[in-house]
Design an enzyme around this catalytic site. Structure first.
Site, PDB file in Angstrom:
ATOM      1  CB  VAL A  13      -6.519  -0.397  -4.402  1.00 21.09           C
ATOM      2  CG1 VAL A  13      -7.349  -1.258  -3.473  1.00 21.09           C
ATOM      3  CG2 VAL A  13      -6.503   1.042  -3.910  1.00 21.09           C
ATOM      4  CB  THR A  88     -14.282   4.307  -8.811  1.00 22.64           C
ATOM      5  OG1 THR A  88     -13.338   4.600  -7.755  1.00 22.64           O
ATOM      6  CG2 THR A  88     -14.821   2.915  -8.622  1.00 22.64           C
ATOM      7  CG  LEU A 154      -3.361   0.714   0.760  1.00 26.66           C
ATOM      8  CD1 LEU A 154      -3.166  -0.091  -0.513  1.00 26.66           C
ATOM      9  CD2 LEU A 154      -2.532   0.145   1.895  1.00 26.66           C
ATOM     10  NE  ARG A 155       0.277   7.085   4.620  1.00 20.81           N
ATOM     11  CZ  ARG A 155       1.103   7.226   5.656  1.00 20.81           C
ATOM     12  NH1 ARG A 155       1.468   8.427   6.046  1.00 20.81           N
ATOM     13  NH2 ARG A 155       1.573   6.183   6.297  1.00 20.81           N
ATOM     14  CE  LYS A 208     -10.366   6.168   0.276  1.00 23.56           C
ATOM     15  NZ  LYS A 208      -9.480   5.229  -0.326  1.00 23.56           N
ATOM     16  CG  PHE A 253      -2.410  15.166   5.732  1.00 23.19           C
ATOM     17  CD1 PHE A 253      -1.677  14.045   6.049  1.00 23.19           C
ATOM     18  CD2 PHE A 253      -2.998  15.232   4.474  1.00 23.19           C
ATOM     19  CE1 PHE A 253      -1.508  13.010   5.144  1.00 23.19           C
ATOM     20  CE2 PHE A 253      -2.844  14.200   3.552  1.00 23.19           C
ATOM     21  CZ  PHE A 253      -2.095  13.090   3.893  1.00 23.19           C
ATOM     22  N   GLY A 261      -3.176  16.854  -4.848  1.00 25.38           N
ATOM     23  CA  GLY A 261      -3.482  16.226  -6.128  1.00 25.38           C
ATOM     24  C   GLY A 261      -3.589  14.733  -5.928  1.00 25.38           C
ATOM     25  CB  CYS A 264      -7.195   9.292  -3.496  1.00 21.88           C
ATOM     26  SG  CYS A 264      -6.428   7.797  -4.103  1.00 21.88           S
ATOM     27  CE  LYS A 267     -10.877   7.795  -7.195  1.00 23.94           C
ATOM     28  NZ  LYS A 267     -11.798   7.122  -6.310  1.00 23.94           N
TER      29      LYS A 267
HETATM   30  C1  UGA Z   1      -4.783   9.533   0.052  1.00 19.41           C
HETATM   31  C2  UGA Z   1      -5.042   9.225   1.530  1.00 19.41           C
HETATM   32  O1  UGA Z   1      -4.015   9.858   2.323  1.00 19.41           O
HETATM   33  C3  UGA Z   1      -5.019   7.722   1.777  1.00 19.41           C
HETATM   34  O2  UGA Z   1      -5.342   7.450   3.141  1.00 19.41           O
HETATM   35  C4  UGA Z   1      -6.070   7.066   0.865  1.00 19.41           C
HETATM   36  O3  UGA Z   1      -6.072   5.650   0.998  1.00 19.41           O
HETATM   37  C5  UGA Z   1      -5.749   7.393  -0.580  1.00 19.41           C
HETATM   38  O4  UGA Z   1      -5.753   8.825  -0.737  1.00 19.41           O
HETATM   39  C6  UGA Z   1      -6.813   6.757  -1.422  1.00 19.41           C
HETATM   40  O5  UGA Z   1      -7.963   7.179  -1.332  1.00 19.41           O
HETATM   41  O6  UGA Z   1      -6.524   5.768  -2.081  1.00 19.41           O
HETATM   42  P1  UGA Z   1      -2.588   9.570  -1.475  1.00 19.41           P
HETATM   43  O7  UGA Z   1      -3.438  10.051  -2.596  1.00 19.41           O
HETATM   44  O8  UGA Z   1      -1.620   8.471  -1.726  1.00 19.41           O
HETATM   45  O9  UGA Z   1      -3.468   9.076  -0.244  1.00 19.41           O
HETATM   46  O10 UGA Z   1      -1.729  10.808  -1.015  1.00 19.41           O
HETATM   47  P2  UGA Z   1      -1.598  11.752   0.274  1.00 19.41           P
HETATM   48  O11 UGA Z   1      -0.371  11.381   0.983  1.00 19.41           O
HETATM   49  O12 UGA Z   1      -2.857  11.785   1.030  1.00 19.41           O
HETATM   50  O13 UGA Z   1      -1.365  13.144  -0.444  1.00 19.41           O
HETATM   51  C7  UGA Z   1      -2.379  13.721  -1.279  1.00 19.41           C
HETATM   52  C8  UGA Z   1      -1.984  15.081  -1.747  1.00 19.41           C
HETATM   53  O14 UGA Z   1      -1.965  16.015  -0.667  1.00 19.41           O
HETATM   54  C9  UGA Z   1      -0.601  15.176  -2.389  1.00 19.41           C
HETATM   55  O15 UGA Z   1      -0.655  16.007  -3.514  1.00 19.41           O
HETATM   56  C10 UGA Z   1       0.245  15.776  -1.303  1.00 19.41           C
HETATM   57  O16 UGA Z   1       1.371  16.457  -1.772  1.00 19.41           O
HETATM   58  C11 UGA Z   1      -0.735  16.722  -0.644  1.00 19.41           C
HETATM   59  N1  UGA Z   1      -0.402  17.075   0.751  1.00 19.41           N
HETATM   60  C12 UGA Z   1      -0.427  16.129   1.718  1.00 19.41           C
HETATM   61  C13 UGA Z   1      -0.078  18.380   1.064  1.00 19.41           C
HETATM   62  O17 UGA Z   1      -0.047  19.277   0.192  1.00 19.41           O
HETATM   63  N2  UGA Z   1       0.205  18.699   2.367  1.00 19.41           N
HETATM   64  C14 UGA Z   1       0.193  17.771   3.354  1.00 19.41           C
HETATM   65  O18 UGA Z   1       0.457  18.130   4.532  1.00 19.41           O
HETATM   66  C15 UGA Z   1      -0.127  16.454   3.022  1.00 19.41           C
END
Ligand code: UGA
Length: 432
Positions: A13, A88, A154-155, A208, A253, A261, A264, A267
């Protein structure tokens, strides 16, 4: 007018905000106490893998708008806006560890010599910004600062793109003076009519958690429907696509896999459950999501075990990162899967295009390979755990010819089931 901004913390971030806000024309100093991080970033070398980051880092350091330092005192004194972007994490008792936020808030307080806006970007439990406000007030007058909550959405892997084209900017801010400054900080996004949500501190904090827990719920829901598909002979992709055609649901999603996993979603769901408990409000849905997600990770090896005795087997694992386009392995489903495989007595041979170094810190003694083919050589079975594009286009014939066995577990459904079966694989996806 460009602002002088100090960012405390150079993780995902902090670093992305640093390159992004300096690219907006602001003067940004990013602080990290680890000298090697500051050294590397000052030399324009990114400390994390994030698509596009390097270009912005180089450009803004060269333009003299972006600096890195270990000296928090001076950096805070020089700034009009101080952004807290420290970690955090969840501690061993399942609670959010706020020690880095508290430490940063105290060093801001010590160096608060003129009016500053203190912005929290770290994801923090409800009430944390109010705590920061109270802590500053213990020794400083109210007109010397404003506290603002500005959570990030952010992703990883798309953080740069998300920073410059956000769906919304959420700003918890309770005074006009701070509001005007925040408008300046984000001026370019204002000009392109990004939606801004102005609200109080608690609302911003909760937006959030509510968003991340909702995403976790959506993934868990589709995972359970996928599991049901396997039992009844339905195809999860047709179902997800059809569900997504309903504008109220949206197609995003809805991709099944080994469970969510990363640093974010796990947690933030945990903290939302804690928050519910703290305030005596039922968060049973989110708690169920957490439990189901743990079972989804175990299910990968449960399914394998139902087909084959794992003891003594050579298992090729492709994909260690928690999702593609990142080298991050924090709470990666691959950690749960590999640790189960090892406890079942299997020998693990792994490959990942970016995440092997980080995975090695968790599992130093499994076998790591430079290519997917080397990992698959003589393997009894092969598992794909991350949806890297290079696995989607993998030469399956070559993989098949190097393997000893014929079992292929495509946990993210990145391959064509029929072509795999034609090549002689016993193919298993998720939900089809
Ligand atoms: C997530 C949120 O999407 C962001 O908006 C947020 O800012 C971020 O957490 C954060 O709190 O900082 P991120 O952890 O980068 O982002 O990843 P995601 O793209 O959300 O994916 C999270 C997990 O879900 C991954 O393990 C991914 O493989 C899984 N996932 C996602 C699935 O199994 N299926 C889906 O359709 C989408």
């Amino acid at each position: 007018m460009a602002k002088r901004i100090t960012i405390i913390g150079t993780g995902y971030v902090g670093l992305v905000a640093a390159v992004g806000l300096s690219d907006f024309g602001n003067y940004v100093t990013a602080v990290d106490r680890r000298e090697e991080i500051v050294e590397s970033l000052s030399q324009r070398k990114p400390t994390i893998y994030e698509h596009g980051l390097e270009e912005y880092l180089v450009r803004n350091v060269e333009a003299g708008r972006l600096f890195f330092t270990t000296k928090v005192e001076q950096a805070v004194r020089d700034a009009e806006v101080v952004i807290l972007a420290v970690g955090t994490p969840i501690d061993s008792t399942g609670h959010t560890d706020l020690s880095q936020v508290k430490e940063a808030a105290l060093s801001v307080r010590e160096n608060l010599d003129a009016y500053k806006v203190i912005v929290t970007k770290s994801t923090v439990p409800i009430g944390t910004n109010r705590w920061i406000e109270k802590t500053l007030l213990e020794t400083k007058p109210a007109d010397l600062f404003s506290v603002v909550s500005n959570p990030e959405f952010l992703r990883e892997g798309r953080a740069i793109q998300d920073f410059f084209h956000p769906d919304r900017i959420v700003i918890g801010c309770e005074g006009e003076r701070a509001r005007k400054i925040m408008e300046e900080v984000y001026r370019p996004l204002y000009l392109i009519q990004t939606p801004f949500v102005w609200c109080n501190l608690e609302t911003a904090e909760l937006i959030k958690y509510a968003s991340n827990a909702f995403l976790s719920t959506k993934i868990t829901y589709i995972n359970q429907i996928a599991n049901l598909c396997e039992a009844v002979g339905a195809d999860i992709h047709v179902i997800a696509r059809s569900m997504g055609m309903d504008g109220r649901i949206s197609p995003k999603f809805l991709h099944p896999g080994p469970g969510y996993g990363g640093s974010c979603l796990p947690k933030d769901t945990r903290e939302l459950v804690n928050t519910g408990e703290r305030y005596g409000v039922e968060m049973s849905l989110v708690r169920t999501v957490e439990e189901a997600n743990e079972r989804q990770k175990s299910r990968v090896v449960d399914k394998l075990k139902a087909l084959v005795e794992l003891k003594g087997k050579k298992v090729a694992v492709l994909g260690l990162a928690y999702k593609s386009e990142t080298d991050d392995v924090r709470d990666s489903p691959a950690i749960a899967v590999v640790s189960r495989l090892l406890s079942e007595g299997a020998e693990v041979h792994a490959h990942d295009p970016k995440a092997m170094d980080r995975f090695r810190e968790v599992f130093p003694s499994i076998h790591y390979h430079d290519s997917e083919f080397a990992a698959a050589r003589d393997a009894d079975l092969l598992l794909i755990l991350t949806e890297w594009n290079e696995y989607r286009n993998i030469d399956l014939q070559k993989v098949r010819s190097t393997m000893r066995g014929d079992l292929l577990f495509d946990v993210r459904n990145v391959l064509e089931a029929e072509s795999a079966r034609t090549l002689g694989f016993r193919y298993f996806g998720t939900g089809r």
